[in-house]
Design a protein around this motif. Structure first.
Motif, PDB file in Angstrom:
ATOM      1  N   ILE A  27      19.908 -46.474  29.027  1.00 18.26           N
ATOM      2  CA  ILE A  27      19.423 -46.235  27.673  1.00 18.26           C
ATOM      3  C   ILE A  27      17.987 -45.754  27.785  1.00 18.26           C
ATOM      4  CG2 ILE A  27      18.919 -47.279  25.441  1.00 18.26           C
ATOM      5  CD1 ILE A  27      21.203 -49.310  26.166  1.00 18.26           C
ATOM      6  N   SER A  28      17.716 -44.594  27.214  1.00 19.99           N
ATOM      7  CA  SER A  28      16.419 -43.965  27.383  1.00 19.99           C
ATOM      8  C   SER A  28      15.790 -43.651  26.031  1.00 19.99           C
ATOM      9  CB  SER A  28      16.603 -42.680  28.185  1.00 19.99           C
ATOM     10  OG  SER A  28      15.375 -42.040  28.381  1.00 19.99           O
ATOM     11  N   LEU A  29      14.519 -44.056  25.863  1.00 21.45           N
ATOM     12  CA  LEU A  29      13.735 -43.772  24.661  1.00 21.45           C
ATOM     13  C   LEU A  29      12.552 -42.894  25.045  1.00 21.45           C
ATOM     14  CD1 LEU A  29      13.246 -47.438  23.356  1.00 21.45           C
ATOM     15  CD2 LEU A  29      14.921 -45.813  22.520  1.00 21.45           C
ATOM     16  N   PHE A  70       2.461 -40.884  32.008  1.00 24.02           N
ATOM     17  CA  PHE A  70       1.934 -39.600  32.461  1.00 24.02           C
ATOM     18  C   PHE A  70       0.413 -39.703  32.365  1.00 24.02           C
ATOM     19  CE2 PHE A  70       0.610 -35.178  31.313  1.00 24.02           C
ATOM     20  CZ  PHE A  70       0.898 -34.600  32.536  1.00 24.02           C
ATOM     21  N   GLN A  71      -0.261 -39.602  33.509  1.00 26.81           N
ATOM     22  CA  GLN A  71      -1.717 -39.702  33.548  1.00 26.81           C
ATOM     23  C   GLN A  71      -2.303 -38.310  33.738  1.00 26.81           C
ATOM     24  OE1 GLN A  71      -3.447 -41.854  36.872  1.00 26.81           O
ATOM     25  NE2 GLN A  71      -4.970 -42.724  35.481  1.00 26.81           N
ATOM     26  N   PHE A  72      -3.281 -37.970  32.922  1.00 28.18           N
ATOM     27  CA  PHE A  72      -3.924 -36.661  32.950  1.00 28.18           C
ATOM     28  C   PHE A  72      -5.426 -36.884  32.805  1.00 28.18           C
ATOM     29  CE2 PHE A  72      -2.283 -37.867  28.885  1.00 28.18           C
ATOM     30  CZ  PHE A  72      -3.316 -37.650  27.995  1.00 28.18           C
ATOM     31  N   PRO A  73      -6.248 -35.868  32.999  1.00 27.26           N
ATOM     32  CA  PRO A  73      -7.697 -36.073  32.974  1.00 27.26           C
ATOM     33  C   PRO A  73      -8.231 -36.750  31.702  1.00 27.26           C
ATOM     34  CG  PRO A  73      -7.232 -33.945  33.915  1.00 27.26           C
ATOM     35  CD  PRO A  73      -5.924 -34.489  33.417  1.00 27.26           C
ATOM     36  N   GLY A  74      -7.590 -36.544  30.553  1.00 29.07           N
ATOM     37  CA  GLY A  74      -8.078 -37.123  29.305  1.00 29.07           C
ATOM     38  C   GLY A  74      -7.520 -38.488  28.960  1.00 29.07           C
ATOM     39  N   GLY A  75      -6.631 -39.046  29.754  1.00 31.09           N
ATOM     40  CA  GLY A  75      -6.055 -40.354  29.442  1.00 31.09           C
ATOM     41  C   GLY A  75      -4.674 -40.546  30.020  1.00 31.09           C
ATOM     42  N   VAL A  76      -3.909 -41.380  29.339  1.00 39.58           N
ATOM     43  CA  VAL A  76      -2.567 -41.749  29.788  1.00 39.58           C
ATOM     44  C   VAL A  76      -1.649 -41.810  28.572  1.00 39.58           C
ATOM     45  CG1 VAL A  76      -1.180 -43.673  30.693  1.00 39.58           C
ATOM     46  CG2 VAL A  76      -3.331 -43.098  31.770  1.00 39.58           C
ATOM     47  N   GLN A  77      -0.419 -41.352  28.748  1.00 38.68           N
ATOM     48  CA  GLN A  77       0.607 -41.528  27.735  1.00 38.68           C
ATOM     49  C   GLN A  77       1.774 -42.288  28.324  1.00 38.68           C
ATOM     50  OE1 GLN A  77       2.082 -37.895  26.028  1.00 38.68           O
ATOM     51  NE2 GLN A  77       0.637 -38.014  24.342  1.00 38.68           N
ATOM     52  N   LEU A  78       2.257 -43.266  27.587  1.00 38.39           N
ATOM     53  CA  LEU A  78       3.535 -43.898  27.890  1.00 38.39           C
ATOM     54  C   LEU A  78       4.574 -42.943  27.309  1.00 38.39           C
ATOM     55  CD1 LEU A  78       5.375 -46.207  28.781  1.00 38.39           C
ATOM     56  CD2 LEU A  78       4.861 -47.345  26.619  1.00 38.39           C
ATOM     57  N   ILE A  79       5.370 -42.305  28.165  1.00 41.84           N
ATOM     58  CA  ILE A  79       6.255 -41.248  27.682  1.00 41.84           C
ATOM     59  C   ILE A  79       7.725 -41.645  27.605  1.00 41.84           C
ATOM     60  CG2 ILE A  79       4.722 -39.384  28.353  1.00 41.84           C
ATOM     61  CD1 ILE A  79       6.517 -38.910  30.819  1.00 41.84           C
ATOM     62  N   ASN A  80       8.129 -42.717  28.301  1.00 38.65           N
ATOM     63  CA  ASN A  80       9.541 -43.072  28.294  1.00 38.65           C
ATOM     64  C   ASN A  80       9.719 -44.550  28.590  1.00 38.65           C
ATOM     65  OD1 ASN A  80      12.331 -43.254  29.973  1.00 38.65           O
ATOM     66  ND2 ASN A  80      12.448 -41.653  28.439  1.00 38.65           N
ATOM     67  N   ALA A  81      10.678 -45.154  27.910  1.00 36.91           N
ATOM     68  CA  ALA A  81      11.102 -46.522  28.204  1.00 36.91           C
ATOM     69  C   ALA A  81      12.605 -46.446  28.461  1.00 36.91           C
ATOM     70  CB  ALA A  81      10.805 -47.440  27.034  1.00 36.91           C
ATOM     71  N   LYS A  82      13.052 -47.100  29.524  1.00 34.86           N
ATOM     72  CA  LYS A  82      14.453 -46.974  29.927  1.00 34.86           C
ATOM     73  C   LYS A  82      15.009 -48.336  30.317  1.00 34.86           C
ATOM     74  CE  LYS A  82      15.173 -43.450  32.170  1.00 34.86           C
ATOM     75  NZ  LYS A  82      14.660 -42.552  33.177  1.00 34.86           N
ATOM     76  N   TYR A  83      16.277 -48.560  29.993  1.00 34.92           N
ATOM     77  CA  TYR A  83      17.005 -49.751  30.412  1.00 34.92           C
ATOM     78  C   TYR A  83      18.198 -49.302  31.243  1.00 34.92           C
ATOM     79  CZ  TYR A  83      20.508 -53.390  30.295  1.00 34.92           C
ATOM     80  OH  TYR A  83      21.453 -54.299  30.668  1.00 34.92           O
ATOM     81  N   VAL A  84      18.447 -49.993  32.350  1.00 38.89           N
ATOM     82  CA  VAL A  84      19.633 -49.749  33.170  1.00 38.89           C
ATOM     83  C   VAL A  84      20.278 -51.106  33.428  1.00 38.89           C
ATOM     84  CG1 VAL A  84      20.523 -48.876  35.364  1.00 38.89           C
ATOM     85  CG2 VAL A  84      18.556 -47.756  34.294  1.00 38.89           C
ATOM     86  N   GLY A  85      21.538 -51.248  33.015  1.00 43.06           N
ATOM     87  CA  GLY A  85      22.216 -52.519  33.242  1.00 43.06           C
ATOM     88  C   GLY A  85      23.540 -52.619  32.512  1.00 43.06           C
ATOM     89  N   PRO A  86      24.152 -53.803  32.566  1.00 42.58           N
ATOM     90  CA  PRO A  86      25.497 -53.981  32.043  1.00 42.58           C
ATOM     91  C   PRO A  86      25.578 -54.454  30.588  1.00 42.58           C
ATOM     92  CG  PRO A  86      24.845 -55.922  33.249  1.00 42.58           C
ATOM     93  CD  PRO A  86      23.706 -54.933  33.365  1.00 42.58           C
TER      94      PRO A  86
END
Length: 114
Positions: A27-29, A70-86
């Motif tokens: 499951i990917s957000l 994703f880290q870049f010269p101006g900061g950081v973005q949380l770009i994805n949250a993922k779950y893997v499981g049953p």
């Protein structure tokens, strides 16, 4: 063959992609949340001259949760949250959304939000 569907939230917006591989789910957000910095315990997956991809993993329900930054010269973005499981996708999405909010709250508390 995996079955792929889109989870639609209460506002009718596409919120997550669900891949069912015979009872094991991915499951990917996509989240795109700007933060001051990534948590200190992230693992560097890729490094370029100016950009880095960072990953942080933890247990969630009966599976694993992964946060991609994703880290870049101006900061950081949380770009994805993922779950893997049953676990059932509805329960996993609820837990993943809560884990995402906790991750953002921790990032804002640790480093501030831009």
């Amino acid at each position: 063959m995996p079955l792929i569907k889109t989870y639609i939230d209460e506002r009718g917006e596409p919120r997550a992609r669900i891949v069912d591989e015979g009872g094991r789910y991915v499951i990917s957000l996509d989240v795109f949340k700007q933060l001051e910095r990534a948590p200190p315990d992230t693992e560097v997956l890729a490094v370029g001259e100016r950009y880095r991809i960072l990953v942080r993993r933890r247990s969630l329900l009966g599976g694993v949760c992964e946060f991609v930054y994703f880290q870049f010269p101006g900061g950081v973005q949380l770009i994805n949250a993922k779950y893997v499981g049953p676990d059932d996708p509805d329960a996993a999405i609820e837990a993943l959304l809560k884990a995402y909010q906790e991750e953002v709250s921790q990032g804002e508390k640790d480093g501030g939000n831009k």
